[in-house]
Write an enzyme that holds these catalytic residues in place. Structure first.
Site, PDB file in Angstrom:
ATOM      1  N   ASP A 360       1.525   7.314   7.751  1.00  0.00           N
ATOM      2  CA  ASP A 360       0.852   7.039   6.484  1.00  0.00           C
ATOM      3  C   ASP A 360      -0.461   6.334   6.786  1.00  0.00           C
ATOM      4  O   ASP A 360      -0.618   5.680   7.821  1.00  0.00           O
ATOM      5  CB  ASP A 360       1.739   6.151   5.597  1.00  0.00           C
ATOM      6  CG  ASP A 360       1.257   6.069   4.152  1.00  0.00           C
ATOM      7  OD1 ASP A 360       0.324   6.807   3.790  1.00  0.00           O
ATOM      8  OD2 ASP A 360       1.820   5.263   3.389  1.00  0.00           O
ATOM      9  N   PHE A 536      -0.295   5.579   0.194  1.00  0.00           N
ATOM     10  CA  PHE A 536       0.675   6.545  -0.352  1.00  0.00           C
ATOM     11  C   PHE A 536       0.399   7.972   0.117  1.00  0.00           C
ATOM     12  O   PHE A 536       0.343   8.896  -0.677  1.00  0.00           O
ATOM     13  CB  PHE A 536       0.718   6.471  -1.882  1.00  0.00           C
ATOM     14  CG  PHE A 536       0.685   5.072  -2.433  1.00  0.00           C
ATOM     15  CD1 PHE A 536       1.553   4.102  -1.944  1.00  0.00           C
ATOM     16  CD2 PHE A 536      -0.218   4.711  -3.427  1.00  0.00           C
ATOM     17  CE1 PHE A 536       1.517   2.800  -2.449  1.00  0.00           C
ATOM     18  CE2 PHE A 536      -0.256   3.419  -3.925  1.00  0.00           C
ATOM     19  CZ  PHE A 536       0.615   2.453  -3.434  1.00  0.00           C
ATOM     20  N   HIS A 537       0.266   8.146   1.442  1.00  0.00           N
ATOM     21  CA  HIS A 537       0.079   9.455   2.045  1.00  0.00           C
ATOM     22  C   HIS A 537       1.168   9.739   3.078  1.00  0.00           C
ATOM     23  O   HIS A 537       0.870  10.128   4.207  1.00  0.00           O
ATOM     24  CB  HIS A 537      -1.289   9.549   2.737  1.00  0.00           C
ATOM     25  CG  HIS A 537      -2.459   9.454   1.827  1.00  0.00           C
ATOM     26  ND1 HIS A 537      -3.750   9.203   2.293  1.00  0.00           N
ATOM     27  CD2 HIS A 537      -2.578   9.561   0.489  1.00  0.00           C
ATOM     28  CE1 HIS A 537      -4.593   9.167   1.275  1.00  0.00           C
ATOM     29  NE2 HIS A 537      -3.899   9.382   0.174  1.00  0.00           N
ATOM     30  N   PRO A 538       2.453   9.569   2.753  1.00  0.00           N
ATOM     31  CA  PRO A 538       3.481   9.783   3.776  1.00  0.00           C
ATOM     32  C   PRO A 538       3.602  11.248   4.181  1.00  0.00           C
ATOM     33  O   PRO A 538       3.606  12.137   3.342  1.00  0.00           O
ATOM     34  CB  PRO A 538       4.764   9.299   3.088  1.00  0.00           C
ATOM     35  CG  PRO A 538       4.500   9.507   1.628  1.00  0.00           C
ATOM     36  CD  PRO A 538       3.038   9.220   1.444  1.00  0.00           C
TER      37      PRO A 538
END
Length: 619
Positions: A360, A536-538
């Protein structure tokens, strides 16, 4: 009286758009909401007279089988459902654990303030304590609604760096930049028209527009970046080179465009294709696996303990995202045997990589106090007049701060001039606050959020119970490598350098947080731990790679290693994170994954001249 009449006309239009009737405390009071409040204004439902686009989604009968079962109506899943159901010979059931997107704040861009952290639209996950971030437990929003995360995210259209995909292709043929670009172009509807890299409105559903807001302070920041050697880029949709410019966004005439709206609703797909059935409030309990083949699944519906069963005649396709997809595999007995045994789950298929490789982007959020009188969002949010002005502008033009993405200006930069590509991304925001959920500062402020584009830290997603309804443990393991810690310190120094430009000096920027008195490596590393938050970029938890890779979960065809009838098609398959916002790469994965599925389908089963023939010939 003129303002009231104008407001009523716009409310009526938004009523049709959102499928709701706005009550006394509804849209007319948007301008007076506290910007940090999580309590939405009240909305009165239409009752039984639901709009047409909601009727198709709720069905009177429960299907027992389909050609394809797609799990997750989010960024990738909506694309997959569209493409597979384009062939009338394919029956498709799309299951979404969340509810309908009939909540007004999903569609108004500034509504992310009311959708993130709201259990109506967000899973409201939390991370485990992060040892490198002072053991803080962090909120980890994931969309729980039709459209998934594209219904609550920052709306920024970004593809990352072409080199990201070429690196994937080293072990995954067919995933290099030249191979994925056609999928990006096919889905894209670009406001500026077609080019070698941009799609066109003639076919693409994923609308990309200019933002409908501008700020003098951000325009001056662009000048400051150029003074520091970073060129202006009008089309800031990739991170191939350094550049500064306003982000382009997934919006349509001032309203958020989610993947569900783009690919299933706007062209009537979800209500006109009789071979497509969309079921919301349907949380998958487990996959059904017989003799090495996934033959379907079991799911709960409408928060009931009743178990429904659904058979997949051809394939089951997981599009539940980087948290949901590995979690569902694990509760179905697919994963690391030691982990599964610890939680009382019988092993159906050993695959150690499930849930590993979580990556992330971690943002550091230095804030700056600007000269008194500078116009930023702080000014509007801290006065009744300012809130009213925002409301009036949005009501009359669908523009202004209420139409804005959370971050409006972007910068791609290098922490070291010897690098071939940018390794830092800025999300510049004309606002400042101490923590998310707290009020904006009383003084004019600016936030220069900066993240490491290619982190080397790796985390995990692991089940905590055999019951899928118990959230998994999410451990991004931020700042766990020397590389990431060093770059965090460099990023804070780089942000200070940008703000020191002479062309920005008229705003008299003073570092509010973490504080200009912190200069040593150790002080800045401690400061990074304090002001860091997820962006919030998993990705990466069902890693794509060859079967010889012990951490890989799917092959380059997105089929799960060792299991028939199952693919994963979402951001979890990324071997490494893309160098930018990850939503549109997820859309691309949905498009390319659909092509792979259709190419594998039996050509004889397709009508003559169907697209599958063309795809099979081209792959």
């Amino acid at each position: 009286m003129g303002y009231i009449a104008m407001s009523l006309r716009v409310v009526s239009a938004l009523r049709r758009e959102c499928g709701r009737v706005i009550g006394d405390g509804g849209l007319a009071t948007i301008a007076t909401q506290r910007s940090h409040s999580t309590a939405p204004p009240p909305i009165t439902p239409l009752g039984s007279a639901r709009p047409r686009w909601l009727r198709r989604e709720s069905t009177s009968s429960t299907p027992v089988s389909a050609s394809y079962v797609v799990v997750g109506a989010g960024s990738a899943g909506s694309v997959v459902a569209n493409r597979l159901s384009a062939n009338p010979n394919n029956s498709v059931v799309l299951l979404e654990a969340g509810g309908r997107d009939d909540y007004m704040w999903i569609h108004i861009p500034i509504g992310y303030l009311y959708t993130m952290g709201n259990p109506r639209t967000d899973w409201c996950f939390k991370t485990v304590p992060q040892s490198s971030l002072d053991d803080r437990v962090l909120a980890y929003p994931r969309g729980k609604v039709l459209g998934g995360c594209s219904s609550i995210n920052g709306m920024i259209y970004q593809r990352g760096n072409a080199a990201d995909y070429d690196a994937w292709a080293v072990q995954n043929p067919g995933w290099g930049w030249d191979s994925v670009l056609p999928a990006f172009r096919k889905t894209m509807d670009y406001y500026a028209g077609e080019s070698d890299t941009h799609g066109t409105g003639s076919g693409g559903e994923w609308r990309v527009e200019k933002q409908r807001v501008s700020w003098d302070v951000l325009d001056q920041f662009m000048d400051a970046a150029q003074e520091q050697g970073i060129p202006m880029r009008d089309h800031l949709i990739d991170s191939n080179t350094e550049g500064v410019g306003y982000f382009k966004v997934n919006q349509q005439k001032g309203l958020r465009l989610s993947s569900y709206k783009a690919f299933l609703r706007n062209r009537g797909v979800d209500r006109t294709r009789s071979n497509l059935q969309v079921i919301s409030q349907a949380q998958v309990k487990r996959l059904v696996i017989n003799d090495g083949r996934v033959t379907g699944l079991e799911y709960y519906r409408d928060h009931s303990d009743t178990i429904h069963r659904l058979a997949a005649e051809k394939e089951t396709i997981l599009c539940a995202g980087s948290i949901g997809s590995p979690h569902l595999l694990q509760v179905s007995g697919v994963g690391d045997p030691e982990l599964l045994d610890r939680h009382g789950v019988a092993v159906t298929h050993e695959l150690a990589g499930v849930g590993r490789n979580l990556q992330d982007h971690l943002q550091l959020r230095p804030t700056f106090r600007l000269k008194r009188g500078t116009v930023t969002l702080n000014k509007y949010a801290n006065s009744i007049q300012g809130k009213a002005m925002m409301g009036v502008e949005y009501l009359s033009k669908r523009s202004g701060p209420m139409s804005a993405a959370p971050s409006q200006l972007g910068v791609f930069a290098k922490s070291n001039e010897d690098l071939a590509y940018p390794d830092l991304q800025y999300h510049i925001q004309p606002l400042s606050l101490d923590r998310f959920g707290e009020p904006l500062h009383k003084f004019p402020g600016l936030t220069a959020s900066v993240c490491n584009l290619r982190p080397t830290s790796r985390g995990s997603v692991t089940l905590q119970s055999p019951d899928v309804r118990i959230p998994p443990a999410i451990d991004p393991n931020y700042l766990s490598t020397d590389h990431d810690r060093d770059l965090a310190v460099s990023a804070l120094r780089h942000a200070r350098h940008l703000l020191s430009a002479e062309s920005f000096s008229r705003f008299e920027p003073l570092e509010h947080s973490p504080g200009a008195h912190l200069t040593s490596y150790d002080d800045l590393l401690a400061a990074a731990a304090d002001i860091a938050s997820p962006i919030f970029h998993p990705v990466g938890t069902c890693k794509m790679g060859p079967a010889s890779d012990p951490t890989a979960v799917v092959g380059s065809n997105l089929c799960v290693h060792g299991l028939d009838g199952l693919r994963v098609v979402d951001a979890s398959i990324m071997p490494s994170i893309t160098s930018g916002n990850t939503n549109s790469p997820s859309i691309m994965i949905g498009e390319k994954g659909s092509q792979l599925i259709l190419a594998h389908d039996t050509v004889a089963d397709q009508p003559e001249g169907h697209l599958t023939h063309e795809i099979a010939a081209s792959l």
